[in-house]
Design an enzyme around this catalytic site. Structure first.
Site, short mmCIF file in Angstrom:
data_model
loop_
_atom_site.label_atom_id
_atom_site.label_comp_id
_atom_site.label_asym_id
_atom_site.label_seq_id
_atom_site.Cartn_x
_atom_site.Cartn_y
_atom_site.Cartn_z
N LYS A 87 0.85 -1.19 0.00
CA LYS A 87 0.00 0.00 0.00
C LYS A 87 0.89 1.24 0.00
CE LYS A 87 -4.25 1.43 2.39
NZ LYS A 87 -5.00 1.26 3.64
O1 G3P Z 1 -9.05 2.50 4.41
C1 G3P Z 1 -8.90 3.82 4.84
C2 G3P Z 1 -9.53 4.00 6.14
O2 G3P Z 1 -8.88 3.25 7.12
C3 G3P Z 1 -9.71 5.40 6.58
O3 G3P Z 1 -10.88 5.42 7.27
O4 G3P Z 1 -12.53 6.27 8.83
O5 G3P Z 1 -10.08 6.79 9.15
O6 G3P Z 1 -11.37 7.84 7.30
P1 G3P Z 1 -11.24 6.64 8.18
#
Ligand code: G3P
Length: 217
Positions: A87
């Site tokens: 990633k």
């Molecule tokens: O896959 C990306 C994710 O982990 C981000 O999620 O909720 O931190 O914006 P969030």
């Protein structure tokens, strides 16, 4: 549409796997830190454990931001297991790294994508997956789902093989709308996935069936 779980929590990964619908896992440094995973050895071990639990693509994020460092780190991550997807953040050196890994046949996931232009570059560089962050766009009063639609249109126009991996999913409607748009993959925490199966009419109907079944003797 493939379902990935977006967590480094082993119990939640196992629960999603046991449901029988899990196609892969994504993690990021914040999710690893949330589980208290610290130090390179512990991080590598954790990825290996996840790979042993789930048969499917497992995204492991590089922690560095320069080309040479990302290549070295990505190669180490890819050596953990054949299902590891490296990633890489959407930055200039990241695009170069995507191309490097693509040429080597190593799968990649281009993360922190917030615009159609970034997604176009990721596809040109041969990324296996591109991760638009829906929830974080919604957080700043922008339509995250609109970005998925734009990327779908662009990728379909040119038949790019890069798969859209909708990330930063916050609720079950994000998942349903991604399915309508034609996202190839969603990666979500466990709760929005589980809330897909909930409906009060299902619960009421089942309660009634159980009550009536008792009358049948
Ligand atoms: O896959 C990306 C994710 O982990 C981000 O999620 O909720 O931190 O914006 P969030």
């Amino acid at each position: 549409m493939k379902f990935f779980i977006d967590t480094a929590n082993l119990e939640q990964i196992k629960e999603a796997k046991d449901l029988g619908i899990l196609d892969g896992v994504t993690t990021n440094p914040s999710l690893m830190a949330k589980e208290g995973i610290q130090g390179k050895d512990a991080i590598m071990k954790h990825y290996k454990t996840i790979c042993e639990i789930v048969e499917g693509d497992i995204s492991a994020e590089v922690l560095s931001t320069t080309y040479d460092e990302m290549i070295a780190e990505g190669e180490e991550l890819a050596a953990i297991h054949s299902n590891i997807v490296v990633k890489i953040p959407m930055i200039k050196d990241g695009v170069k790294a995507l191309k490097y890994f693509s040429d080597k046949g190593i799968k990649t996931n281009c993360t922190l994508v917030f615009s159609a232009g970034q997604a176009l570059l990721a596809a040109k560089a041969g990324a296996t997956y591109v991760s638009p962050f829906l929830g974080r766009l919604d957080d700043i009063s922008t339509d995250g789902l609109n970005l998925v639609e734009e990327i779908r249109l662009i990728y379909d126009n040119y038949m790019y093989e890069t798969q859209i991996l909708a990330a930063s999913i916050r609720n079950s409607m994000h998942i349903i709308n991604c399915a309508k748009i034609g996202s190839d993959v969603i990666t979500s925490p466990l709760a929005p996935i589980l809330s897909l199966l909930k409906h009060p009419l299902t619960d009421n109907g089942l309660a009634q069936f159980i009550a009536d079944a008792k009358k049948l003797g």
